[in-house]
Design an enzyme around this catalytic site. Structure first.
Site, PDB file in Angstrom:
ATOM      1  N   HIS A  51       0.857  -1.184   0.000  1.00 29.13           N
ATOM      2  CA  HIS A  51       0.000   0.000   0.000  1.00 29.13           C
ATOM      3  C   HIS A  51       0.894   1.234   0.000  1.00 29.13           C
ATOM      4  CE1 HIS A  51      -3.486   2.492   0.578  1.00 29.13           C
ATOM      5  NE2 HIS A  51      -2.863   3.105   1.563  1.00 29.13           N
ATOM      6  N   GLY A  82      -6.959   3.642   1.230  1.00 28.78           N
ATOM      7  CA  GLY A  82      -7.689   3.876  -0.019  1.00 28.78           C
ATOM      8  C   GLY A  82      -6.812   4.107  -1.221  1.00 28.78           C
ATOM      9  N   LEU A 136     -10.203  -3.559   3.926  1.00 31.31           N
ATOM     10  CA  LEU A 136      -9.194  -2.907   3.090  1.00 31.31           C
ATOM     11  C   LEU A 136      -8.103  -2.210   3.911  1.00 31.31           C
ATOM     12  CD1 LEU A 136      -8.516  -2.171   0.106  1.00 31.31           C
ATOM     13  CD2 LEU A 136      -9.714  -0.017   0.499  1.00 31.31           C
ATOM     14  N   ASP A 137      -6.848  -2.515   3.601  1.00 29.65           N
ATOM     15  CA  ASP A 137      -5.682  -1.839   4.187  1.00 29.65           C
ATOM     16  C   ASP A 137      -5.591  -1.985   5.704  1.00 29.65           C
ATOM     17  OD1 ASP A 137      -5.029  -1.020   1.619  1.00 29.65           O
ATOM     18  OD2 ASP A 137      -6.042   0.898   1.800  1.00 29.65           O
ATOM     19  N   GLU A 138      -6.234  -3.013   6.242  1.00 33.96           N
ATOM     20  CA  GLU A 138      -6.172  -3.177   7.692  1.00 33.96           C
ATOM     21  C   GLU A 138      -5.521  -4.492   8.108  1.00 33.96           C
ATOM     22  OE1 GLU A 138      -9.314  -1.938  10.145  1.00 33.96           O
ATOM     23  OE2 GLU A 138      -9.067   0.063   9.269  1.00 33.96           O
TER      24      GLU A 138
END
Lengths: 287, 287, 287, 287
Positions: free
Chosen positions: C195, C204, C230-232
């Site tokens: 990311h 995001g 998402l992204d966690e």
């Protein structure tokens, strides 16, 4: 970052009052829109350095030559060493490489991704290992084998190729051969080397071995202009990475590659964007 | 981090199979609860290094001596060089300083904030400038003026004070006097120096001036054990900070101070927590 | 670094005394020569984690299976979650990429330079731009166009290909499509994402725009396991680079690429060398 | 670094051609010798920012006021927001602190070492723990106890003290109380806070706990102007330090302190040397 063509004016001159005023008035008088401007005064040497990047289309000149012609008077008044370059003329880069090809691969990627403005016009190597990869990029590859006996002749061929390709800058991308002093002098300020240590520590061909022996806790890389004295030219950029007792020499070599790639790419970018001024044995780098 | 007292077992021995098994079986057999464990094998030297930090109250020993007594057999079997220390016995630290007092002030703060386990038992200086600040901390301050003539005698006094205070470690916190070779040897592995460059670059008394002259793009600091050869002892810790053409020598000195403080504090912490093993002229640092 | 094949034993279990003793005695009893050993105890969770890398030829086992068979008893006694892997079986890596191909190019280089042990067995993309470059490496390239309508089907194809290639790990090398939650769950701990921000900041699709808007002075990248949210997912590796007011969003994108490449390559290396243990939503990384 | 008094001219105005020419011609016309000059154009906002540091004795003005008087015309022409300050008038700094005193101790040291030009004129705390240390420096210490009930009144006293001491800048050196929105607004651009996370991650009072929970691999600190919205003001400076699974929350707190100290000291230096221009919610920092 700017999409239009820019002219870059680089100046080095004895320091005195009124230089910025004169240059910026000149630019303003010709409608120049400044994209980036940097200055530096070396108080010890009483010398002034300046870089101005100007949007070409904003200027009232028809071309670079007119810019140069008109600027001459100001330049003379302040005893300037100066140049004007255009971003439209990408620096023609000749890359020299031996067997370690990580820096070459990195530069080739940046070139095809157009990360910054430069052209790789040829790759020269004393090994054939990188040939097919270079040629995939439609870049001419020249194999010039090297031995103790033919070194002079081989460098003669390299210099001839550099001329033939109208090279602006020669990059020693882990080219493990010492460039002859006279060639360094003829191409002074145009040969960029990546050395795999944090200079001035660990000059020579086996810096990671030396770093391992000394037990340093950081290893590094240095991008510098090649000069007649090995690893002593003006430094453009350096960086380091942390190591410890658990790292063997092969580990250091592996970790160091990433630093070498980054440092060379940054140093080359500064050079081809005319951000570097060499003065005596040091550089001013306007980032 | 752990609130109870810990014993630290540090081992260096020829490598062979079964060392970890023997040591960890020994600890388990005596109910030891391991807080931290680190190992390193130097394949080149065929040597094994180990650090075990064990919760004291978990062990079935009444005290350290019993631990030592019981461990002797294992140690002998594997030809170990070893020691057992207790976190309850804070290392008695004698700090030597000249006029530049940033490292001294930094260590005094860390000591009173109890950032890690060490005691500053005395400060010795060849200047009186730091006297009142040291004494505010209720730490004895000793002023020992130094000249070319009295150097031998002065270092005699320093060594005597170190003994009187039962010093465990002597910290040269920018003490701008060269410690005599014989004293370095007598206190081998117990004198920690902070040198204001990224060694092996820029040995000697004016490293920032040398860094400025060479035009390096990073300056650094090195924490190392003092040995008979100036600035060549085993390195414990190093770090760097970025500089460029705009930085004068005074700027470098100012920026460098922050690196020196951090590097010395980290190096000293590793030392007093028995995280450092010196082997030949290098260190294993179990962080 | 080690030239022979190694077996890696990775363990996670409730903490108690005697685990290291039991495991290292087991290894010693079977003549194992330990290349690298790491431990960690999470005091809060009262859980123990261990990684042992052992020279395969030193062990008295004929193969991995015998190792596994013999180790079962110890594993059971300590309620271990455990695995044994062999460096001879390189992790089969499937790379997914969209148009930004800097991470892909970087991984391809590291793969052909054999910087660490992994195999790229296929590249999948929703664009054809990287096809010829991938195929130059003799790696199969699969073009799977994606639109809002066919997303489910497209990911079905991706999962089928991953199975067909017997993928061990799926790398989202700037693959700008959100992987469905159920696929993330089926391949939990086997999908690695890069990311382009320093998470948890700027979740995001436009992190550099957000970083620019917020005026941060460092930008970063995060390598993590993809999870349903998402992204966690659990973070494997992160790094940052300095920016300032002079950097536009395109500058940040350019600078960020270097961080992304490095962070993904490091994170992937830790994963394929079985250095990462996921526990709850965090990682233990034995470097 | 420069030994003589300097005047610093800081400008923010709509971008147009001729600004640099006008300003530098003005300076040259009054014999000004420029020590440092920086420019920035924000293309998105079409706004120009400039900082000029000029040797006071070189200028043909008798004092700052004459400089201001004469410059007004140029300023008006270009619709400048501008100020002229003198290095001879050190910024009067009021430090607020709670119990964690590492930043306070760090600033006090830098102040007495005269690392950069600022004056600590008073320290205010809601605890008495730092009283004697502050008073050793001959700096007035004010103890203002704080509870939920008296918060408004207490901040009233703080504001009154700030006025009484003719404070230029208020530093929240780990002052763990939220400054009321209206006070932030009245002192906009004059209250500097150090937040112990890499913003925008981990807003609020327990950032290290949040960092630990999320399993990030770097922790950081942010120096920013305090505004009505907690931890959302313009960022001046940030930095990070590496952590891993072995670091407990107390470890992170200990490591983070060093980052906090450095980041606050750098941010404050930029502020008191008039290197920072706030525009909208971001800063231009001319280093």
């Amino acid at each position: 970052m700017n999409n239009g063509t820019t002219y870059t004016l680089v100046i080095s001159c004895p320091d005195q009052r009124g230089i910025v005023a004169a240059v910026s008035s000149f630019i303003a008088a010709h409608q120049g829109s400044i994209v980036e401007a940097d200055y530096h005064t070396d108080r010890e040497l009483n010398r002034f350095f300046m870089r101005q990047e100007i949007l070409a289309e904003s200027l009232s000149f028809t071309n670079q030559d007119e810019f140069r012609q008109k600027f001459k008077e100001t330049a003379k008044k302040f005893k300037m060493e100066w140049k004007i370059t255009s971003s439209a003329q990408k620096k023609r880069t000749v890359v020299l490489v031996s067997q370690e090809d990580h820096c070459l691969a990195d530069l080739l990627y940046r070139w095809r991704a157009e990360e910054f403005d430069f052209d790789i016009v040829a790759v020269i190597s004393n090994h054939e290992t990188t040939k097919s990869f270079v040629e995939w990029h439609n870049i001419p590859f020249h194999y010039i084998p090297m031995s103790k006996e033919n070194k002079g002749e081989a460098f003669g061929q390299i210099e001839a190729l550099f001329k033939k390709y109208q090279g602006d800058v020669m990059v020693l991308a882990r080219f493990m051969q010492i460039v002859p002093a006279d060639l360094c002098e003829r191409l002074y300020g145009r040969i960029i080397n990546i050395h795999h240590s944090f200079l001035p520590s660990f000059v020579g061909g086996k810096p990671y071995h030396q770093a391992y022996e000394r037990g340093v806790k950081l290893i590094g890389a240095t991008c510098h202009y090649a000069t007649a004295v090995l690893d002593e030219g003006p430094i453009i950029e350096q960086d380091v990475i942390r190591v410890d007792h658990s790292h063997s020499i092969p580990d250091m070599i592996r970790l160091g590659k990433d630093v070498e790639k980054m440092v060379l790419a940054r140093g080359l970018r500064y050079h081809v964007e005319d951000r570097v001024i060499i003065h005596q044995n040091k550089t001013i780098v306007f980032k």
